[in-house]
Every structure is written in structure tokens, then in C-alpha cells.
Design a protein around this motif. Structure first.
Motif, PDB file in Angstrom:
ATOM      1  N   CYS A 165       6.965   1.853-117.157  1.00  0.00           N
ATOM      2  CA  CYS A 165       6.826   2.337-115.890  1.00  0.00           C
ATOM      3  C   CYS A 165       5.503   2.878-115.184  1.00  0.00           C
ATOM      4  O   CYS A 165       5.194   3.111-114.391  1.00  0.00           O
ATOM      5  CB  CYS A 165       7.890   3.225-115.592  1.00  0.00           C
ATOM      6  SG  CYS A 165       7.597   5.075-116.196  1.00  0.00           S
ATOM      7  N   PHE A 182      16.027   1.595-116.285  1.00  0.00           N
ATOM      8  CA  PHE A 182      14.824   1.285-115.610  1.00  0.00           C
ATOM      9  C   PHE A 182      14.984   0.060-114.483  1.00  0.00           C
ATOM     10  O   PHE A 182      14.451   0.129-113.244  1.00  0.00           O
ATOM     11  CB  PHE A 182      13.685   0.828-116.568  1.00  0.00           C
ATOM     12  CG  PHE A 182      12.649   0.264-115.959  1.00  0.00           C
ATOM     13  CD1 PHE A 182      11.616   1.223-115.310  1.00  0.00           C
ATOM     14  CD2 PHE A 182      12.336  -1.036-115.838  1.00  0.00           C
ATOM     15  CE1 PHE A 182      10.388   0.904-114.659  1.00  0.00           C
ATOM     16  CE2 PHE A 182      11.086  -1.210-115.285  1.00  0.00           C
ATOM     17  CZ  PHE A 182      10.322  -0.462-114.667  1.00  0.00           C
ATOM     18  N   PHE A 241      14.368   0.641-110.489  1.00  0.00           N
ATOM     19  CA  PHE A 241      13.375   0.253-110.192  1.00  0.00           C
ATOM     20  C   PHE A 241      13.338  -1.351-109.857  1.00  0.00           C
ATOM     21  O   PHE A 241      12.381  -1.882-109.937  1.00  0.00           O
ATOM     22  CB  PHE A 241      12.086   0.446-110.744  1.00  0.00           C
ATOM     23  CG  PHE A 241      11.834   2.066-111.008  1.00  0.00           C
ATOM     24  CD1 PHE A 241      11.527   2.719-109.734  1.00  0.00           C
ATOM     25  CD2 PHE A 241      12.197   2.597-112.154  1.00  0.00           C
ATOM     26  CE1 PHE A 241      11.630   4.191-110.057  1.00  0.00           C
ATOM     27  CE2 PHE A 241      12.197   4.022-112.416  1.00  0.00           C
ATOM     28  CZ  PHE A 241      11.877   4.876-111.306  1.00  0.00           C
ATOM     29  N   VAL A 260       8.846  -1.400-108.391  1.00  0.00           N
ATOM     30  CA  VAL A 260       8.033  -0.943-109.705  1.00  0.00           C
ATOM     31  C   VAL A 260       7.073   0.016-109.199  1.00  0.00           C
ATOM     32  O   VAL A 260       6.125  -0.168-108.351  1.00  0.00           O
ATOM     33  CB  VAL A 260       7.293  -2.155-110.360  1.00  0.00           C
ATOM     34  CG1 VAL A 260       6.644  -1.546-111.532  1.00  0.00           C
ATOM     35  CG2 VAL A 260       8.582  -3.028-110.639  1.00  0.00           C
TER      36      VAL A 260
END
Lengths: 239, 175
Positions: free
Chosen positions: B30, B72, B76, B80
Motif C-alpha cells: 500500500c 487490502f 482499496f 489504490v
């Protein structure tokens, strides 16, 4: 039959630590093989170093506190939501999910719980650059904001508070990004500043309700307090 | 020892053993310190809640990584976040690294960030998490052969880009 150089390079490039017997035997089978191994070792060392990022010193303590903190056992911090067309929608949804089944024993509990729930996430998204409808959000809770402070808002969303809806803001200030949780209907009693997760939360009385300003330990509170107090006003009072 | 105490001890063992690797992995996928920490904490919160489902302690690492990757993806999947913090992480002053090597490491970090996720992720699993190709295959749901190909290409791309950037040509601008 021994492994050819091309196949050897393929495995070396994919899995330098391979324990395949043919691969291991091939490593010593000639000067070009040995040279390739030496180059791969040097590269792997650099790769490993490059990927080895520093880890926050308090990470493990924060994690182990998860099972010790009763607030975390009541409900999830926030429910995962897809980031939709705008970050605003996302964070609003996070806030609503987080609200479910929550009660707080005190304003201090609420502020810590709220910040732990999505504080870091909102802070990180504060400069995402998505458009948001500042005026409409403020109007939802009967509040206006000074034009000067509006310019410094990196992010804003409605959020639950102990007494109805409030605001979760990130302000871009000369002291860095600051998180503000505004509770328009919550009056402060005898409260003290809160220290948690390496952060410092100051609780302030406002013209209407109260606010928590959350930032680093060296926050210059006095100036922020004055600006906030004057900037966030009930619509009826400022009309 | 009570069940509750055992449960706490088991959880703390997991945190001690895997939080560092998980954080580094999260940071690389990330690219943001606050989000990485948030992802790891959320992962362990979910692990705490579902700890009784973990029967085989040998599978703990894969279990945690699976939780983290799902988290994650859920958070997202359409957006991103930009990499912001990796560049700020100082290259460790290891005695075995000469100044030129340290410069290469800085460039290497930049190039790792630029790798396509399908190349970066297996590489992270292998180098950061210590996964075997078979474990990566299991985790990503692709064949071992595909994993080998992606790992090979990831390294080749990194080496190629380092040569293209010219370690002595561009590095000085970074300091």
C-alpha cells in the motif's frame, strides 16, 4: 543429465534458494555457473536490504493491546467497504459501520475509540484530492465554517458522536495535518487531555458542543483552539 | 492455565512472530505508513476474533497473510493509495554496504515500487515473507510454474532498470 546453463539461470532468477538437487549440483559445475551464483547473491543481498523497511516501534504493543482492550472486543473498528466513486462516500460509510452497536462510557473513551477506528485511514486519505461538498455536510449538522478554515480542510465527513452526528475533519495546517472530531451536541465536563497510540488528543469546548484535536505531542494548542472556536459556528448564530 | 490466558498467549506469540513481516509486506503493497499499520492492526483484530479457527499453528503465517490481503483488497479494490512513505525510509547503514551499494538500494526501492503488482507481490512473498514458490502458488492461486516465471521476470526487470537508470548517473540526485 546435468542442467543446462539457460535452465540454471531461469531457476536462479526465480528461486535463488532452490534446494532442487540438479540445481544445487549445477552451481558448482563450471565457472560461468559460479559467476552467475555470485552475481545473484550480491543482487539478493541488495534486494533484501531494499525491502527491509523500518517497523514502527509501537507496532507490536498496539497489536497485543487488541485483545486486552475491551472496546475492541465490543465491535470491529470499522467495517471494510469498497472505495466507491469518492473517498467521501467511503469514509462516511466507514463511520456509519463503525457506529453500529457502540456505546461509550465517556467522551475520552469515544475520542480514543473513534480515532482508533478510522483516524489513521482518514488522515492518510486527506489529500486524496477528491471533490467534496463541504457546505452541504456542514449544513447537515447546522454548522458553518469560516472561509479561511474551509481552505485548510483536507477531508471532512459526518461521523457518529455520543450525542448524534458530528464531523471528522483533517485540517492541513502549518503544524502538519491535524485530525479534528467535532461533537456539536456534546458538552464537556471535567476532562483531561488524552494520550494514546503515540498521539495527543486535546478536548476543547466550542461555541456549540465540543471538539477533540488530535495530533502530535508538540501541538501548539492555543492558536488552533482560537481558530477552531471562531471558525465552527452554528448557522443560526452566524446568520 | 485458563483458556483465556492461553488464548492471549497464543495471540501474543503470533503478534511477536509475524507483525514485523506483515507490516513490511503491507507497507510494500500500500506504500503508506498509516495505512500499513492500520491494515496490520485490522488483520490481527480479525485474527484475534477467529483465533479458535486456527488449528494448525504452522499455517498461521499464511492465514494472517490471507486476512491481510483480503483486507487490502476490500478496502482499496477500486482505489489504490499513492505510494508516499517508502521513499522516506532510510536505507540501513549496514557495514557491508558500500556507498555505491546503498545508492543502488535506493534505486532498487524506486524500481520495486514501479513493478506491476503481479510481479511485485510474489517477490515480496518470497523475500519479505520467506515463502517457497509452492507457498506463493497456494497463496496467489496460480501455478508454481507461473510463480517461477513472475519471480524471474521481476528480478530481470529490476536488474534491467537498474542498469538503464545507470547507478552512477542518477544516484547523486537523490542525496
Amino acid at each position: 543429465m546435468s542442467m543446462n546453463y539457460s535452465e540454471f539461470r531461469r531457476i536462479l532468477g526465480a528461486d535463488p534458494q532452490s534446494q532442487d538437487s540438479e540445481f544445487l549440483a549445477a552451481r558448482e559445475s563450471g565457472p560461468e555457473f559460479k559467476q552467475a551464483v555470485a552475481e545473484a547473491r550480491a543482487f539478493e543481498q541488495k534486494l533484501k536490504t531494499a525491502l527491509q523497511l523500518d517497523v514502527p516501534a509501537d507496532l507490536n504493543a498496539d497489536i497485543t493491546s487488541i485483545c486486552a482492550h475491551p472496546l475492541h472486543q465490543r465491535a470491529s473498528w470499522w467495517r471494510p467497504v469498497a472505495v466507491a466513486a469518492s473517498v467521501l462516500i467511503t469514509v462516511a460509510a466507514i463511520g456509519m459501520a463503525w457506529k453500529m452497536n457502540r456505546t461509550w462510557d465517556s467522551v475520552e473513551d469515544y475520542v480514543m475509540d473513534h480515532y482508533r477506528a478510522d483516524g489513521a485511514k482518514v488522515l492518510a486519505l486527506a489529500n486524496a484530492g477528491d471533490a467534496f461538498k463541504l457546505r452541504e455536510i456542514l449544513a447537515d449538522i447546522g454548522i458553518e465554517m469560516s472561509a479561511k478554515m474551509a481552505q485548510s480542510v483536507g477531508f471532512i465527513t459526518l461521523c457518529p458522536t455520543p450525542d448524534g452526528d458530528g464531523l471528522h475533519l483533517v485540517l492541513n495546517t502549518d503544524q502538519g495535518p491535524l485530525t479534528v472530531i467535532y461533537m456539536p451536541e456534546t458538552r464537556l465536563g471535567d476532562v483531561e487531555d488524552i494520550h494514546f497510540n503515540g498521539m495527543h488528543a486535546h478536548l476543547l469546548s466550542m461555541q456549540s458542543g465540543s471538539a477533540a484535536v488530535i495530533g502530535s505531542e508538540d501541538l501548539q494548542l492555543e492558536r488552533i483552539y482560537t481558530e477552531l472556536y471562531e471558525a465552527l459556528t452554528p448557522i443560526s448564530a452566524s446568520a | 492455565m485458563s483458556n483465556d490466558t492461553e488464548r492471549h498467549a497464543r495471540f501474543n506469540q503470533l503478534a511477536t512472530a509475524y507483525s514485523t513481516d506483515l507490516y513490511r509486506y503491507a507497507m510494500w503493497i500500500c506504500g503508506n505508513d498509516a495505512l500499513a499499520k492500520d491494515l496490520v492492526q485490522e488483520t490481527f483484530l480479525r485474527a484475534w476474533k477467529a483465533l479458535d479457527n486456527l488449528k494448525d499453528s504452522g499455517a498461521a503465517k499464511s492465514w494472517l497473510i490471507t486476512i491481510l490481503r483480503r483486507e487490502f483488497a476490500r478496502t482499496f479494490e477500486r482505489k489504490v493509495p499513492k505510494f508516499t512513505d517508502v521513499d522516506d525510509v532510510v536505507v540501513p547503514e549496514k557495514s557491508e554496504l558500500e556507498p555505491d551499494d546503498r545508492a543502488e538500494v535506493v534505486l532498487l526501492r524506486q524500481q520495486i515500487r514501479k513493478l506491476a503488482p503481479k510481479y511485485r507481490e510474489p517477490l515480496l512473498m518470497q523475500v519479505v515473507l520467506g515463502y517457497s514458490c509452492q507457498e506463493i502458488s497456494d497463496q496467489l492461486g496460480i501455478t508454481k510454474s507461473a510463480v517461477m516465471t513472475q519471480l524471474f521476470r521481476a528480478r530481470e526487470q529490476l536488474k534491467g532498470r537498474l542498469q538503464k537508470d545507470g547507478v552512477t548517473g542518477n544516484v547523486h540526485e537523490l542525496f
